[in-house]
Design an enzyme around this catalytic site. Sequence first.
Site, PDB file in Angstrom:
ATOM      1  CG  ASP A 142      -2.183  -0.622   0.977  1.00 15.92           C
ATOM      2  OD1 ASP A 142      -2.365  -0.960  -0.103  1.00 15.92           O
ATOM      3  OD2 ASP A 142      -2.882  -1.301   1.964  1.00 15.92           O
ATOM      4  CG  PHE A 143       2.856   2.763   3.516  1.00 21.89           C
ATOM      5  CD1 PHE A 143       2.015   3.843   3.867  1.00 21.89           C
ATOM      6  CD2 PHE A 143       2.556   1.554   4.397  1.00 21.89           C
ATOM      7  CE1 PHE A 143       1.510   4.180   4.616  1.00 21.89           C
ATOM      8  CE2 PHE A 143       2.022   1.916   5.688  1.00 21.89           C
ATOM      9  CZ  PHE A 143       1.393   3.212   5.722  1.00 21.89           C
TER      10      PHE A 143
END
Length: 413
Positions: free
Chosen positions: A168-169
Amino acid sequence: MYQLLNDLSIVEVSSFVASPTAGLYCAQMGAEVIRVDHKAGGLDYDRYMLTKEGRSLSWENLNRAKKSVALDLRSGEGRELCVALAANTGQCITNLPEKSFLSHAAMKVAQPDGAPDMTSVRIMGWHDGRQAMDFTVNAASGYPLMTGPEEWDLQTAPPVNQVLPAWDFITGAYCAFALLAALRHRDGGGAGSEVRVPLGDVAIGTTANAGLMAEMLYRGSDRERLGNAIWGAFGRDFRSKDGVRFMVAALTSKQWHGLVEAFDVAEPIGELEANVGVKFSDGDDPRFKHRHALFDIFQNVASGLDYKTLEARMGAKGCTFEKYRTAHEAANDPALVGGNPMFGPSPANPSGFEYPAARSFANIPEQTPADPAPAPYLGQHSEEVLAERLGLSSGAIGKLVDAGTLALSDKDR
Protein backbone atom coordinates in the site's frame (compact mmCIF):
# COMPACT_ATOMS: atom_id res chain seq x y z
CA MET A 1 6.09 20.69 5.03
CA TYR A 2 7.62 22.46 2.07
CA GLN A 3 5.97 24.73 -0.50
CA LEU A 4 7.28 23.10 -3.67
CA LEU A 5 3.78 22.31 -4.99
CA ASN A 6 1.85 25.30 -3.66
CA ASP A 7 0.47 26.05 -7.13
CA LEU A 8 -1.12 22.59 -7.40
CA SER A 9 -4.60 21.56 -6.26
CA ILE A 10 -5.68 17.91 -6.19
CA VAL A 11 -9.02 16.29 -5.43
CA GLU A 12 -8.62 13.00 -3.61
CA VAL A 13 -11.52 10.54 -3.36
CA SER A 14 -10.16 7.55 -1.53
CA SER A 15 -10.00 5.29 1.49
CA PHE A 16 -7.69 2.92 3.35
CA VAL A 17 -3.91 3.40 2.81
CA ALA A 18 -2.48 3.58 -0.73
CA SER A 19 -4.64 6.38 -2.14
CA PRO A 20 -4.53 8.60 0.99
CA THR A 21 -0.75 8.11 1.07
CA ALA A 22 -0.41 9.53 -2.45
CA GLY A 23 -2.39 12.60 -1.41
CA LEU A 24 -0.47 12.95 1.85
CA TYR A 25 2.90 13.07 0.13
CA CYS A 26 1.67 15.75 -2.25
CA ALA A 27 0.18 17.75 0.63
CA GLN A 28 3.44 17.58 2.56
CA MET A 29 5.15 19.20 -0.40
CA GLY A 30 2.67 22.07 -0.39
CA ALA A 31 -0.14 20.94 -2.71
CA GLU A 32 -3.71 21.77 -1.79
CA VAL A 33 -5.24 18.32 -1.42
CA ILE A 34 -9.02 18.24 -1.08
CA ARG A 35 -10.18 14.91 0.22
CA VAL A 36 -13.83 14.15 -0.59
CA ASP A 37 -15.62 11.58 1.56
CA HIS A 38 -19.12 10.33 2.10
CA LYS A 39 -20.77 12.57 4.68
CA ALA A 40 -20.63 9.85 7.36
CA GLY A 41 -16.98 9.16 6.63
CA GLY A 42 -15.25 6.87 4.16
CA LEU A 43 -14.51 3.19 4.66
CA ASP A 44 -11.36 4.04 6.60
CA TYR A 45 -12.84 6.78 8.79
CA ASP A 46 -13.19 4.48 11.80
CA ARG A 47 -10.14 2.34 11.12
CA TYR A 48 -8.20 1.10 14.14
CA MET A 49 -6.79 2.30 16.35
CA LEU A 50 -9.52 4.51 17.79
CA THR A 51 -9.17 6.89 20.71
CA LYS A 52 -11.75 6.74 23.48
CA GLU A 53 -13.56 9.56 21.67
CA GLY A 54 -13.83 7.36 18.57
CA ARG A 55 -11.28 9.19 16.42
CA SER A 56 -9.09 7.07 14.13
CA LEU A 57 -5.37 7.66 14.60
CA SER A 58 -4.72 6.01 11.25
CA TRP A 59 -7.09 8.40 9.42
CA GLU A 60 -5.66 11.35 11.32
CA ASN A 61 -2.10 10.66 10.20
CA LEU A 62 -2.82 9.72 6.59
CA ASN A 63 -4.79 12.93 6.03
CA ARG A 64 -2.55 15.58 7.53
CA ALA A 65 -2.42 18.93 5.73
CA LYS A 66 -5.48 18.11 3.60
CA LYS A 67 -8.86 19.79 3.31
CA SER A 68 -12.04 17.79 3.83
CA VAL A 69 -15.32 17.93 1.95
CA ALA A 70 -18.19 15.68 3.05
CA LEU A 71 -20.89 14.86 0.49
CA ASP A 72 -23.69 12.36 0.28
CA LEU A 73 -21.91 10.15 -2.22
CA ARG A 74 -24.88 7.80 -2.33
CA SER A 75 -27.06 10.46 -3.88
CA GLY A 76 -27.04 11.65 -7.46
CA GLU A 77 -26.56 15.28 -6.50
CA GLY A 78 -23.67 14.48 -4.16
CA ARG A 79 -21.94 12.47 -6.84
CA GLU A 80 -22.42 15.22 -9.40
CA LEU A 81 -20.81 17.71 -7.01
CA CYS A 82 -17.86 15.34 -6.48
CA VAL A 83 -17.34 14.97 -10.23
CA ALA A 84 -17.63 18.73 -10.68
CA LEU A 85 -15.01 19.37 -7.99
CA ALA A 86 -12.55 17.00 -9.65
CA ALA A 87 -13.34 18.33 -13.15
CA ASN A 88 -12.91 21.98 -12.17
CA THR A 89 -9.67 21.24 -10.36
CA GLY A 90 -8.19 19.15 -13.18
CA GLN A 91 -6.26 16.68 -11.01
CA CYS A 92 -7.66 13.70 -9.12
CA ILE A 93 -6.36 10.78 -7.08
CA THR A 94 -8.81 7.98 -6.36
CA ASN A 95 -9.17 4.28 -5.68
CA LEU A 96 -12.82 4.16 -6.73
CA PRO A 97 -13.48 1.63 -9.53
CA GLU A 98 -13.22 2.91 -13.10
CA LYS A 99 -16.87 1.97 -13.66
CA SER A 100 -17.99 4.08 -10.70
CA PHE A 101 -19.55 7.53 -11.01
CA LEU A 102 -16.04 9.02 -10.83
CA SER A 103 -14.68 7.60 -14.09
CA HIS A 104 -12.01 9.56 -15.92
CA ALA A 105 -14.42 10.01 -18.83
CA ALA A 106 -17.09 11.48 -16.54
CA MET A 107 -14.64 13.95 -15.06
CA LYS A 108 -13.34 14.94 -18.47
CA VAL A 109 -16.83 15.52 -19.87
CA ALA A 110 -17.72 17.71 -16.88
CA GLN A 111 -14.73 20.01 -17.31
CA PRO A 112 -15.62 23.68 -17.85
CA ASP A 113 -13.84 25.88 -20.33
CA GLY A 114 -10.46 26.94 -19.04
CA ALA A 115 -9.96 23.99 -16.71
CA PRO A 116 -6.63 22.14 -17.09
CA ASP A 117 -6.93 18.99 -19.21
CA MET A 118 -8.13 16.26 -16.84
CA THR A 119 -5.35 14.21 -15.29
CA SER A 120 -6.16 11.41 -12.87
CA VAL A 121 -4.43 8.59 -11.06
CA ARG A 122 -6.57 5.57 -10.23
CA ILE A 123 -5.43 2.81 -7.89
CA MET A 124 -6.85 -0.57 -8.86
CA GLY A 125 -6.67 -4.07 -7.41
CA TRP A 126 -5.33 -6.34 -10.15
CA HIS A 127 -4.77 -5.44 -13.80
CA ASP A 128 -7.64 -7.72 -14.86
CA GLY A 129 -10.18 -5.99 -12.63
CA ARG A 130 -10.15 -8.34 -9.66
CA GLN A 131 -10.27 -6.80 -6.21
CA ALA A 132 -7.16 -6.79 -4.08
CA MET A 133 -5.68 -5.32 -0.94
CA ASP A 134 -2.21 -5.31 0.52
CA PHE A 135 -2.53 -8.56 2.42
CA THR A 136 -3.92 -10.49 -0.54
CA VAL A 137 -1.36 -9.29 -3.08
CA ASN A 138 1.34 -10.05 -0.52
CA ALA A 139 0.09 -13.63 -0.43
CA ALA A 140 0.55 -13.80 -4.19
CA SER A 141 4.04 -12.25 -4.13
CA GLY A 142 5.84 -15.23 -2.60
CA TYR A 143 7.41 -13.32 0.26
CA PRO A 144 5.33 -14.81 3.12
CA LEU A 145 6.57 -18.30 2.21
CA MET A 146 10.20 -17.15 2.32
CA THR A 147 9.76 -15.66 5.78
CA GLY A 148 10.17 -17.65 8.97
CA PRO A 149 12.69 -19.83 10.82
CA GLU A 150 15.35 -21.51 8.71
CA GLU A 151 14.26 -24.98 9.77
CA TRP A 152 10.70 -24.52 8.52
CA ASP A 153 9.84 -26.58 5.47
CA LEU A 154 8.78 -24.58 2.41
CA GLN A 155 5.87 -26.84 1.54
CA THR A 156 4.36 -27.67 4.93
CA ALA A 157 5.16 -24.73 7.23
CA PRO A 158 2.74 -21.80 7.32
CA PRO A 159 3.30 -18.45 5.62
CA VAL A 160 4.33 -15.46 7.72
CA ASN A 161 2.52 -12.26 6.82
CA GLN A 162 4.23 -8.92 7.33
CA VAL A 163 2.25 -6.57 9.56
CA LEU A 164 3.36 -3.47 7.62
CA PRO A 165 1.09 -2.87 4.58
CA ALA A 166 4.19 -2.27 2.50
CA TRP A 167 2.55 -2.67 -0.91
CA ASP A 168 0.00 0.00 0.00
CA PHE A 169 2.68 2.48 0.96
CA ILE A 170 4.83 1.69 -2.08
CA THR A 171 1.76 2.08 -4.29
CA GLY A 172 0.89 5.41 -2.69
CA ALA A 173 4.39 6.73 -3.23
CA TYR A 174 4.42 5.48 -6.83
CA CYS A 175 1.06 7.12 -7.51
CA ALA A 176 2.30 10.49 -6.23
CA PHE A 177 5.25 10.13 -8.61
CA ALA A 178 3.00 9.01 -11.50
CA LEU A 179 0.67 11.96 -11.00
CA LEU A 180 3.52 14.47 -11.05
CA ALA A 181 5.01 12.79 -14.14
CA ALA A 182 1.65 13.04 -15.94
CA LEU A 183 1.28 16.68 -14.90
CA ARG A 184 4.77 17.51 -16.10
CA HIS A 185 3.88 16.01 -19.48
CA ARG A 186 0.62 17.95 -19.62
CA ASP A 187 2.16 21.22 -18.49
CA GLY A 188 4.86 20.80 -21.11
CA GLY A 189 2.27 20.93 -23.87
CA GLY A 190 0.99 17.35 -23.84
CA ALA A 191 -2.50 16.12 -23.11
CA GLY A 192 -3.96 15.18 -19.77
CA SER A 193 -4.27 11.47 -19.10
CA GLU A 194 -5.64 8.77 -16.87
CA VAL A 195 -2.96 6.75 -15.10
CA ARG A 196 -4.07 3.40 -13.68
CA VAL A 197 -1.88 1.74 -11.06
CA PRO A 198 -2.91 -1.80 -10.02
CA LEU A 199 -1.79 -2.63 -6.49
CA GLY A 200 -1.06 -6.18 -7.60
CA ASP A 201 1.20 -4.95 -10.40
CA VAL A 202 3.15 -2.84 -7.93
CA ALA A 203 3.77 -5.99 -5.86
CA ILE A 204 4.69 -8.39 -8.65
CA GLY A 205 6.55 -5.65 -10.53
CA THR A 206 8.61 -4.88 -7.45
CA THR A 207 9.59 -8.54 -7.12
CA ALA A 208 10.69 -8.40 -10.76
CA ASN A 209 12.69 -5.19 -10.23
CA ALA A 210 14.34 -6.76 -7.19
CA GLY A 211 15.57 -9.65 -9.34
CA LEU A 212 13.49 -12.18 -7.42
CA MET A 213 11.44 -13.29 -10.42
CA ALA A 214 14.53 -13.83 -12.54
CA GLU A 215 16.12 -15.73 -9.67
CA MET A 216 13.17 -18.10 -9.38
CA LEU A 217 13.12 -18.78 -13.11
CA TYR A 218 16.89 -19.25 -13.25
CA ARG A 219 17.15 -21.61 -10.30
CA GLY A 220 13.92 -23.48 -11.15
CA SER A 221 12.89 -23.74 -7.52
CA ASP A 222 11.99 -21.69 -4.46
CA ARG A 223 14.49 -19.94 -2.23
CA GLU A 224 15.01 -21.51 1.17
CA ARG A 225 13.87 -19.76 4.33
CA LEU A 226 16.70 -17.92 6.07
CA GLY A 227 15.25 -16.87 9.40
CA ASN A 228 16.65 -13.41 10.10
CA ALA A 229 19.68 -13.80 7.88
CA ILE A 230 20.17 -11.51 4.87
CA TRP A 231 19.89 -13.21 1.51
CA GLY A 232 23.15 -13.32 -0.41
CA ALA A 233 25.24 -11.36 2.09
CA PHE A 234 26.42 -11.40 5.68
CA GLY A 235 23.88 -10.23 8.21
CA ARG A 236 21.69 -11.56 10.99
CA ASP A 237 20.36 -10.84 14.44
CA PHE A 238 22.56 -11.57 17.44
CA ARG A 239 21.99 -11.55 21.19
CA SER A 240 24.24 -9.89 23.75
CA LYS A 241 25.12 -11.18 27.22
CA ASP A 242 22.40 -9.02 28.78
CA GLY A 243 19.73 -10.30 26.38
CA VAL A 244 19.60 -7.43 23.89
CA ARG A 245 18.90 -8.49 20.31
CA PHE A 246 20.49 -6.48 17.54
CA MET A 247 20.87 -6.69 13.78
CA VAL A 248 24.16 -6.36 11.91
CA ALA A 249 24.80 -6.14 8.17
CA ALA A 250 28.06 -6.25 6.23
CA LEU A 251 27.49 -5.75 2.51
CA THR A 252 30.72 -3.88 1.80
CA SER A 253 34.38 -4.52 2.50
CA LYS A 254 34.47 -1.61 4.95
CA GLN A 255 31.46 -2.92 6.84
CA TRP A 256 32.91 -6.42 7.01
CA HIS A 257 36.35 -5.35 8.27
CA GLY A 258 34.73 -3.01 10.79
CA LEU A 259 32.66 -5.85 12.16
CA VAL A 260 35.65 -8.19 12.42
CA GLU A 261 37.58 -5.53 14.33
CA ALA A 262 34.67 -4.59 16.59
CA PHE A 263 34.14 -8.22 17.62
CA ASP A 264 37.91 -8.90 17.69
CA VAL A 265 37.47 -12.13 15.73
CA ALA A 266 40.32 -11.88 13.20
CA GLU A 267 41.98 -15.01 14.61
CA PRO A 268 38.98 -17.41 14.49
CA ILE A 269 37.98 -15.93 11.12
CA GLY A 270 41.49 -16.66 9.82
CA GLU A 271 41.31 -20.24 11.08
CA LEU A 272 37.94 -20.74 9.37
CA GLU A 273 39.33 -19.31 6.13
CA ALA A 274 42.21 -21.80 6.26
CA ASN A 275 39.82 -24.69 6.88
CA VAL A 276 37.39 -23.89 4.06
CA GLY A 277 39.87 -22.40 1.61
CA VAL A 278 38.32 -18.96 1.07
CA LYS A 279 38.95 -15.31 1.90
CA PHE A 280 35.90 -13.67 3.46
CA SER A 281 37.19 -10.27 2.44
CA ASP A 282 36.62 -11.30 -1.19
CA GLY A 283 32.94 -10.38 -1.08
CA ASP A 284 29.41 -11.46 -0.28
CA ASP A 285 29.54 -14.92 -1.84
CA PRO A 286 31.96 -16.66 0.55
CA ARG A 287 30.47 -14.87 3.56
CA PHE A 288 26.97 -16.00 2.60
CA LYS A 289 27.92 -19.58 1.77
CA HIS A 290 29.71 -20.02 5.10
CA ARG A 291 27.29 -17.89 7.08
CA HIS A 292 26.45 -20.50 9.71
CA ALA A 293 30.06 -20.93 10.80
CA LEU A 294 30.53 -17.16 10.78
CA PHE A 295 27.34 -16.62 12.76
CA ASP A 296 28.64 -18.99 15.45
CA ILE A 297 31.88 -17.01 15.74
CA PHE A 298 30.13 -13.67 16.14
CA GLN A 299 27.45 -15.00 18.47
CA ASN A 300 30.10 -16.54 20.70
CA VAL A 301 31.58 -13.07 21.24
CA ALA A 302 28.19 -11.38 21.61
CA SER A 303 27.20 -13.86 24.32
CA GLY A 304 30.10 -12.70 26.48
CA LEU A 305 29.57 -8.92 26.23
CA ASP A 306 26.85 -6.49 27.31
CA TYR A 307 25.13 -4.59 24.51
CA LYS A 308 26.52 -1.22 25.58
CA THR A 309 30.05 -2.56 25.11
CA LEU A 310 29.18 -4.04 21.73
CA GLU A 311 27.40 -0.85 20.68
CA ALA A 312 30.45 1.25 21.55
CA ARG A 313 32.79 -1.08 19.69
CA MET A 314 30.62 -1.26 16.57
CA GLY A 315 30.04 2.47 16.57
CA ALA A 316 33.77 3.16 16.82
CA LYS A 317 34.47 0.91 13.84
CA GLY A 318 31.73 2.32 11.61
CA CYS A 319 29.65 -0.85 11.59
CA THR A 320 26.11 -1.02 10.30
CA PHE A 321 23.89 -2.26 13.12
CA GLU A 322 20.76 -1.48 15.08
CA LYS A 323 19.13 -2.69 18.25
CA TYR A 324 15.71 -4.28 17.97
CA ARG A 325 12.97 -2.22 19.53
CA THR A 326 9.31 -2.83 20.15
CA ALA A 327 7.03 -0.37 18.35
CA HIS A 328 6.31 1.27 21.71
CA GLU A 329 10.03 1.65 22.38
CA ALA A 330 10.58 3.11 18.91
CA ALA A 331 7.82 5.69 19.44
CA ASN A 332 9.57 6.83 22.63
CA ASP A 333 13.15 6.63 21.37
CA PRO A 334 15.09 9.92 21.69
CA ALA A 335 17.24 9.26 18.60
CA LEU A 336 14.47 8.02 16.31
CA VAL A 337 11.85 10.57 17.36
CA GLY A 338 12.79 12.98 20.11
CA GLY A 339 15.93 14.36 18.45
CA ASN A 340 14.85 13.78 14.87
CA PRO A 341 14.13 17.04 13.00
CA MET A 342 11.71 15.19 10.72
CA PHE A 343 9.24 15.27 13.61
CA GLY A 344 7.59 18.49 14.58
CA PRO A 345 5.37 19.62 17.44
CA SER A 346 1.91 18.18 17.73
CA PRO A 347 -0.67 20.18 15.79
CA ALA A 348 -4.26 20.49 16.95
CA ASN A 349 -5.24 16.94 16.02
CA PRO A 350 -8.94 16.09 15.66
CA SER A 351 -8.39 13.31 18.20
CA GLY A 352 -7.28 15.82 20.81
CA PHE A 353 -4.28 13.57 21.50
CA GLU A 354 -0.90 15.31 21.35
CA TYR A 355 2.11 13.48 19.89
CA PRO A 356 5.05 14.20 17.55
CA ALA A 357 3.93 14.48 13.91
CA ALA A 358 6.02 13.61 10.87
CA ARG A 359 7.00 16.22 8.34
CA SER A 360 7.99 15.35 4.78
CA PHE A 361 10.59 12.59 4.70
CA ALA A 362 12.64 14.70 2.29
CA ASN A 363 15.00 17.24 3.79
CA ILE A 364 15.85 20.39 1.83
CA PRO A 365 18.84 22.03 3.56
CA GLU A 366 18.23 25.42 1.94
CA GLN A 367 14.68 25.61 3.27
CA THR A 368 13.17 25.52 6.73
CA PRO A 369 10.23 23.12 6.82
CA ALA A 370 6.99 24.31 8.34
CA ASP A 371 5.56 22.57 11.35
CA PRO A 372 3.32 19.57 10.61
CA ALA A 373 -0.26 20.48 9.80
CA PRO A 374 -3.23 18.73 11.41
CA ALA A 375 -5.68 16.48 9.66
CA PRO A 376 -9.04 18.14 9.06
CA TYR A 377 -12.28 17.32 10.74
CA LEU A 378 -14.57 15.49 8.35
CA GLY A 379 -16.36 18.15 6.30
CA GLN A 380 -14.34 21.01 7.81
CA HIS A 381 -13.79 22.69 4.42
CA SER A 382 -17.04 21.75 2.69
CA GLU A 383 -18.39 25.29 2.52
CA GLU A 384 -15.04 26.90 1.65
CA VAL A 385 -14.22 24.49 -1.17
CA LEU A 386 -17.64 24.54 -2.82
CA ALA A 387 -17.64 28.32 -2.75
CA GLU A 388 -14.13 28.66 -4.15
CA ARG A 389 -14.10 25.76 -6.61
CA LEU A 390 -17.68 25.75 -7.84
CA GLY A 391 -18.65 29.35 -7.13
CA LEU A 392 -21.67 28.38 -5.02
CA SER A 393 -23.28 31.07 -2.94
CA SER A 394 -23.85 30.75 0.78
CA GLY A 395 -27.55 30.33 0.07
CA ALA A 396 -26.95 27.47 -2.37
CA ILE A 397 -24.61 25.82 0.09
CA GLY A 398 -27.18 26.20 2.85
CA LYS A 399 -29.76 24.41 0.71
CA LEU A 400 -27.33 21.54 0.12
CA VAL A 401 -26.75 21.26 3.87
CA ASP A 402 -30.49 21.33 4.59
CA ALA A 403 -31.08 18.64 1.98
CA GLY A 404 -28.42 16.39 3.54
CA THR A 405 -26.28 16.49 0.39
CA LEU A 406 -23.45 18.38 2.04
CA ALA A 407 -22.13 17.98 5.59
CA LEU A 408 -20.12 20.50 7.55
CA SER A 409 -17.44 19.87 10.18
CA ASP A 410 -18.01 16.93 12.54
CA LYS A 411 -15.87 18.59 15.23
CA ASP A 412 -18.73 18.49 17.72
CA ARG A 413 -20.13 15.12 16.75
